[in-house]
Design an enzyme around this catalytic site. Structure first.
Site, short mmCIF file in Angstrom:
data_model
loop_
_atom_site.label_atom_id
_atom_site.label_comp_id
_atom_site.label_asym_id
_atom_site.label_seq_id
_atom_site.Cartn_x
_atom_site.Cartn_y
_atom_site.Cartn_z
N SER A 88 59.99 80.14 -20.54
CA SER A 88 61.36 80.00 -20.07
C SER A 88 61.98 81.37 -19.81
O SER A 88 61.65 82.34 -20.50
CB SER A 88 62.20 79.27 -21.12
N TYR A 101 65.25 77.76 -28.93
CA TYR A 101 64.45 77.40 -27.76
C TYR A 101 63.70 78.63 -27.25
O TYR A 101 62.49 78.58 -27.00
CB TYR A 101 65.37 76.81 -26.69
#
Length: 196
Positions: A88, A101
């Site tokens: 990400s 995350y």
């Protein structure tokens, strides 16, 4: 379509058997060329408020899943095949609420480098991509469906818009292609220049 709950590692042997049978009956093959670890769930929670259950869910989906599913499917991957893990953009830039995350996705990037080394004897190339904001249903589709959020995010991207699914699909196809055959153990920023 072969459904799989990536968080249920006990289901991996049956899934691998289903893949084996599908390869044989549907494609006349014993192995496949490309494995893309793309399962995902999002979490918006400030570090101080995040719970153990939320963290466990992220680890189960983004880290434990790719580790043990790849292990189970590795005998079915062709020598000189390719594995692509999805990280990400949150590993490259910071926004409040995405610390856990991003931490799990950073682990995916470290895993990618180690996999590249350890699977090198089979000439299996392992890379990762780090997408930025993409207009999909991920995270409830807020980047895609909320014009204000879309515009806010777009102003922080050098190319002036959020990414589209085809932007990622094209990058994935390129990275898996023979044209990128010498790329190994790296993470590609596929964000349009987000928060440079």
């Amino acid at each position: 379509m072969l459904p799989l709950d990536i968080t249920n590692t006990a289901s991996y042997p049956a899934f691998a058997s289903a893949v084996t049978e599908t390869l044989k009956t549907g494609f006349g093959r014993e192995r496949f060329d490309f494995l893309v670890n793309n399962a995902g769930n999002g979490l918006f929670a400030n570090f101080t408020d995040a719970t153990e259950d939320q963290f466990a869910s992220l680890v189960a989906t983004h880290l434990r899943g790719p580790v043990f599913l790849t292990q189970k499917l590795l005998p079915l991957v062709e020598d000189a095949g390719r594995i692509l893990n999805v990280s990400s953009g949150f590993v490259l830039f910071t926004l409040p609420g995405y610390s856990l995350y991003a931490a799990v996705k950073a682990a995916v990037e470290a895993l990618t480098r180690y996999m590249a080394v350890e699977l090198g004897s089979r000439q299996i190339r392992v890379n990762a991509i780090a997408p930025g904001a993409i207009a999909t249903d991920f995270g409830g589709g807020v980047v895609r469906d909320n014009k204000d959020v879309n515009a806010y995010v777009a102003q922080g991207i050098a190319l002036g818009r959020v990414g589209l699914p085809d932007d990622i699909g094209g990058a994935v196809a390129a990275i898996l292609s023979d044209d990128m055959a010498w790329a190994n153990g790296t993470t590609f920023d596929i964000s349009g220049g987000q928060l440079l």
